[in-house]
Design a protein around this motif. Sequence first.
Motif, PDB file in Angstrom:
ATOM      1  N   UNK A  62       0.860  -1.188   0.000  1.00 62.59           N
ATOM      2  CA  UNK A  62       0.000   0.000   0.000  1.00 62.59           C
ATOM      3  C   UNK A  62       0.892   1.232   0.000  1.00 62.59           C
ATOM      4  N   UNK A  63       0.639   2.149  -0.905  1.00 59.89           N
ATOM      5  CA  UNK A  63       1.370   3.413  -0.993  1.00 59.89           C
ATOM      6  C   UNK A  63       0.350   4.534  -1.070  1.00 59.89           C
ATOM      7  N   UNK A  64       0.663   5.664  -0.473  1.00 63.56           N
ATOM      8  CA  UNK A  64      -0.229   6.808  -0.586  1.00 63.56           C
ATOM      9  C   UNK A  64      -0.071   7.756   0.583  1.00 63.56           C
ATOM     10  N   UNK A  65      -1.167   8.452   0.902  1.00 59.16           N
ATOM     11  CA  UNK A  65      -1.123   9.421   1.992  1.00 59.16           C
ATOM     12  C   UNK A  65      -2.507   9.633   2.583  1.00 59.16           C
ATOM     13  N   UNK A  66      -2.507  10.042   3.838  1.00 61.65           N
ATOM     14  CA  UNK A  66      -3.724  10.405   4.562  1.00 61.65           C
ATOM     15  C   UNK A  66      -3.446  11.726   5.290  1.00 61.65           C
ATOM     16  N   UNK A  67      -4.495  12.348   5.793  1.00 58.62           N
ATOM     17  CA  UNK A  67      -4.338  13.569   6.571  1.00 58.62           C
ATOM     18  C   UNK A  67      -4.693  13.277   8.026  1.00 58.62           C
ATOM     19  N   UNK A  68      -3.747  13.578   8.925  1.00 55.71           N
ATOM     20  CA  UNK A  68      -3.923  13.352  10.354  1.00 55.71           C
ATOM     21  C   UNK A  68      -3.918  14.676  11.095  1.00 55.71           C
ATOM     22  N   UNK A  69      -4.308  14.639  12.368  1.00 52.37           N
ATOM     23  CA  UNK A  69      -4.252  15.820  13.225  1.00 52.37           C
ATOM     24  C   UNK A  69      -3.058  15.675  14.151  1.00 52.37           C
ATOM     25  N   UNK A  70      -2.169  16.661  14.115  1.00 46.30           N
ATOM     26  CA  UNK A  70      -1.003  16.672  15.000  1.00 46.30           C
ATOM     27  C   UNK A  70      -1.497  16.805  16.436  1.00 46.30           C
ATOM     28  N   UNK A  71      -1.004  15.958  17.315  1.00 47.26           N
ATOM     29  CA  UNK A  71      -1.440  15.981  18.703  1.00 47.26           C
ATOM     30  C   UNK A  71      -0.717  17.025  19.553  1.00 47.26           C
ATOM     31  N   UNK A  72       0.214  17.755  18.960  1.00 45.27           N
ATOM     32  CA  UNK A  72       0.866  18.833  19.698  1.00 45.27           C
ATOM     33  C   UNK A  72       0.431  20.205  19.182  1.00 45.27           C
ATOM     34  N   UNK A  73       0.215  20.341  17.872  1.00 44.10           N
ATOM     35  CA  UNK A  73      -0.190  21.640  17.319  1.00 44.10           C
ATOM     36  C   UNK A  73      -1.670  21.674  16.959  1.00 44.10           C
ATOM     37  N   UNK A  74      -2.322  20.528  16.898  1.00 39.52           N
ATOM     38  CA  UNK A  74      -3.731  20.374  16.511  1.00 39.52           C
ATOM     39  C   UNK A  74      -4.000  20.875  15.099  1.00 39.52           C
ATOM     40  N   UNK A 129      -0.444   3.610  11.221  1.00 41.26           N
ATOM     41  CA  UNK A 129      -0.522   5.002  11.679  1.00 41.26           C
ATOM     42  C   UNK A 129       0.244   5.179  12.982  1.00 41.26           C
ATOM     43  N   UNK A 130       0.823   6.349  13.188  1.00 41.53           N
ATOM     44  CA  UNK A 130       1.521   6.591  14.454  1.00 41.53           C
ATOM     45  C   UNK A 130       0.521   6.669  15.610  1.00 41.53           C
ATOM     46  N   UNK A 131       0.945   6.196  16.783  1.00 40.57           N
ATOM     47  CA  UNK A 131       0.071   6.252  17.952  1.00 40.57           C
ATOM     48  C   UNK A 131      -0.226   7.700  18.340  1.00 40.57           C
ATOM     49  N   UNK A 132       0.788   8.554  18.246  1.00 42.12           N
ATOM     50  CA  UNK A 132       0.640   9.978  18.549  1.00 42.12           C
ATOM     51  C   UNK A 132       1.117  10.741  17.316  1.00 42.12           C
ATOM     52  N   UNK A 133       0.182  11.127  16.443  1.00 41.93           N
ATOM     53  CA  UNK A 133       0.592  11.836  15.223  1.00 41.93           C
ATOM     54  C   UNK A 133       1.235  13.180  15.544  1.00 41.93           C
ATOM     55  N   UNK A 134       2.361  13.457  14.893  1.00 44.22           N
ATOM     56  CA  UNK A 134       3.049  14.745  15.060  1.00 44.22           C
ATOM     57  C   UNK A 134       3.402  15.291  13.689  1.00 44.22           C
ATOM     58  N   UNK A 135       3.066  16.517  13.478  1.00 41.98           N
ATOM     59  CA  UNK A 135       3.368  17.204  12.227  1.00 41.98           C
ATOM     60  C   UNK A 135       4.881  17.334  12.098  1.00 41.98           C
ATOM     61  N   UNK A 136       5.442  17.010  10.930  1.00 39.67           N
ATOM     62  CA  UNK A 136       6.883  17.180  10.754  1.00 39.67           C
ATOM     63  C   UNK A 136       7.281  18.634  11.017  1.00 39.67           C
ATOM     64  N   UNK A 137       8.338  18.823  11.789  1.00 40.86           N
ATOM     65  CA  UNK A 137       8.815  20.162  12.117  1.00 40.86           C
ATOM     66  C   UNK A 137       8.275  20.705  13.420  1.00 40.86           C
ATOM     67  N   UNK A 138       7.256  20.077  13.985  1.00 47.39           N
ATOM     68  CA  UNK A 138       6.723  20.524  15.279  1.00 47.39           C
ATOM     69  C   UNK A 138       7.553  19.861  16.365  1.00 47.39           C
TER      70      UNK A 138
END
Length: 167
Positions: A62-74, A129-138
Amino acid sequence: MTASQRIDPLNVTPKGTSFEGVFRPGELENLAEELASPDGELRYRVSASLDNARRCVVSCIIEGFVFLVCQTTFEAFRHEISIDDRLVLVGSEEDLPPIEAEGDGEDFVVAGSPIEVRALVEEAVILALPMVPRKPGAVTDGKQGRVETGKPMPFEALARLKRPDAK
């Protein structure tokens, strides 16, 4: 979803069968609960065949992308998906090998009935999926879990207004 997009462990042959396609993440009900947006793309190729030991082996790419909510910046962010799983289907729990005998390259799954390709793809993505999603750079600054995003924190202005001698 057509009935032909199923893997029946009892009818898999050495020649095998393959399924390819694209899902929009929002179409996968259980995955949709984890997402910031139903948008994205998941391209999959699932194939099942009997190996030399006559085991039913399923390859799931499986290849592709999804949109998640960063748990530190929301904030919503794009999360890349790249999965290459190898599953060995067994008929019952008694057919599972001891944990110490399992290899790193394959997982054993009890499947006594046909498996929907859609459900297989959905489960693989959820597990990736990551247990705690974090936006890259945050990055957190280490002070009470604050996050440095380049934006002013909402209460920083209030803190500056507070006098040092006021309690």
